[in-house]
Scaffold this active site. Structure first.
Site, short mmCIF file in Angstrom:
data_model
loop_
_atom_site.label_atom_id
_atom_site.label_comp_id
_atom_site.label_asym_id
_atom_site.label_seq_id
_atom_site.Cartn_x
_atom_site.Cartn_y
_atom_site.Cartn_z
N ASP A 47 0.59 -1.08 0.23
CA ASP A 47 0.36 0.23 -0.24
C ASP A 47 0.32 1.25 0.21
O ASP A 47 1.62 1.60 0.88
CB ASP A 47 -1.04 0.36 1.46
CG ASP A 47 -1.42 1.36 1.34
OD1 ASP A 47 -2.40 1.41 0.70
OD2 ASP A 47 -1.41 1.83 2.13
N TYR A 52 2.55 10.26 0.06
CA TYR A 52 4.03 10.05 0.21
C TYR A 52 4.78 10.00 -1.16
O TYR A 52 5.82 9.58 -1.21
CB TYR A 52 3.66 8.29 0.63
CG TYR A 52 2.60 8.28 1.45
CD1 TYR A 52 1.95 8.68 1.81
CD2 TYR A 52 2.15 6.89 0.70
CE1 TYR A 52 0.81 8.14 2.89
CE2 TYR A 52 1.56 6.44 1.97
CZ TYR A 52 0.78 7.22 3.16
OH TYR A 52 -0.13 6.68 3.65
#
Ligand code: SF4
Ligand code: SF4
Length: 341
Positions: A47, A52
């Site tokens: 994931d 990010y």
């Protein structure tokens, strides 16, 4: 490694998955080693998120040639159709794949969830992408119990991700409902944002709940992958000492640990209180200084705007000393980078 069906998606996932946020503090070469260790240990669920930064890109590079061995999930904060279309294409490019198994709506609040489902909202883009074969399934991630409760009623939601760990058990009843409704449940923040230091115990605690499909500790080292994979295979009942350790953790963190439930909102000064604690937590525990600082700097209102009215503390169900915690968080976050100047 034990595998479970991820709810309605029918995908078979390992009970421990890989949380990609901490990849921001390693490099592409280390990510390759980590992906190799995922293969070696049987961890097949990865994931990540558009939010990010380098994580999707590092993973894409590391997954060259082995992508098909994994169930790949990512997520986007996009709320409109146009933004979501763009993000799905960026994710595909970053991850160097033509197909993402699970695409999630990343942490919407109640209003944003409505916007996602409205005409011209992000859900239209996700459904079109699914029809076009760019993504396989659609899920939601949340921190708010209200959003979790609502997501359980939405027919398009195939998976839900929510924090669950030794000290954050507020979602337990909803997690049970996931199992009842055949919605895949993905446990995020298994280490309570890095606050639980005994990683093995943390993973075992989560996986002893049969309603949890997969737990996704954030990892940035091969040793962490090995430790978490071993914990998933350890089905021994908790010893008395381990039970005491968990009780002590609950007691210790219970008075200082923000669960991001957002019941303290609205702040009179407009501070996004749980965000401040999240950034400070990542700074302290994961040493993600640049990430935490840039996120904090992008907040419309910083913690030093607190007017000391106390309204938030009256609403916090965990009786956290929010004002004092905000002061400490602000000091720590403002100090980042000061030494280098
Ligand atoms: S005490 Fe500070 S943080 Fe809490 S509601 Fe008032 S202004 Fe916001
Ligand atoms: S400060 Fe309290 S009410 Fe606010 S998000 Fe954290 S735990 Fe919830």
């Amino acid at each position: 490694m034990e595998y479970r069906e991820l709810g309605k998606t029918g995908l078979k996932v390992s009970r421990v998955g890989f949380g990609g946020l901490p990849l921001q503090r390693v490099d592409a070469a280390e990510t390759k080693k980590i992906v190799k260790s995922l293969l070696d240990t049987g961890v097949n669920f990865i994931d990540t998120a558009r939010a990010y930064s380098v994580s999707e890109g590092f993973l894409g590079e590391a997954l060259e040639g082995v992508r098909e061995k994994f169930v790949l999930a990512t997520k986007s904060m996009a709320r409109t159709k146009e933004e979501m279309e763009r993000d799905i294409d960026i994710s595909l490019k970053n991850l160097r794949t033509g197909y993402i198994d699970l695409y999630q709506v990343h942490n919407p609040n109640m209003e944003q969830l409505e916007a996602v489902m409205a005409e011209g909202g992000a859900l239209e883009a996700l459904e079109e992408a699914r029809r076009a074969g760019k993504i396989g399934h659609i899920g939601v991630t949340a921190h708010s119990p209200k959003v979790f409760e609502k997501a359980l009623t939405l027919p398009w939601v195939e998976t839900i991700m929510f924090p669950y760990n030794v000290v954050e058990r507020q979602g337990e009843e909803y997690i049970r409902l996931c199992q009842e409704k055949n919605i895949g449940f993905i446990a995020m923040k298994p280490m309570a944002g890095g606050n639980v230091e005994n990683g093995s115990l943390a993973v075992r605690f989560i996986l002893q709940n049969p309603a949890v499909t997969v737990a996704i500790p954030g990892m940035a080292a091969v040793s962490e992958v090995e430790e978490n994979a071993a914990a998933a295979d350890d089905h021994a009942p908790f010893s008395e000492r381990e039970k005491e350790e968990m009780a002590a953790l609950e007691k210790e963190l219970g008075t200082q640990f923000c669960r991001r439930c957002n019941y303290c909102a609205p702040c009179t000064a407009g501070i996004a209180i749980p965000n401040v604690f999240l950034f400070a937590g990542y700074l302290r525990r994961y040493d993600l200084a640049a990430w935490s600082k840039s996120r904090y700097d992008s907040q419309a209102v910083k913690a030093d705007a607190c007017m000391d009215c106390g309204a938030c503390e009256e609403r916090c169900p965990y009786h956290l000393p929010i004002r004092e915690m905000l002061k400490q968080a602000h000091t720590a976050l403002e100090a980042v980078g000061k030494d280098e100047k």
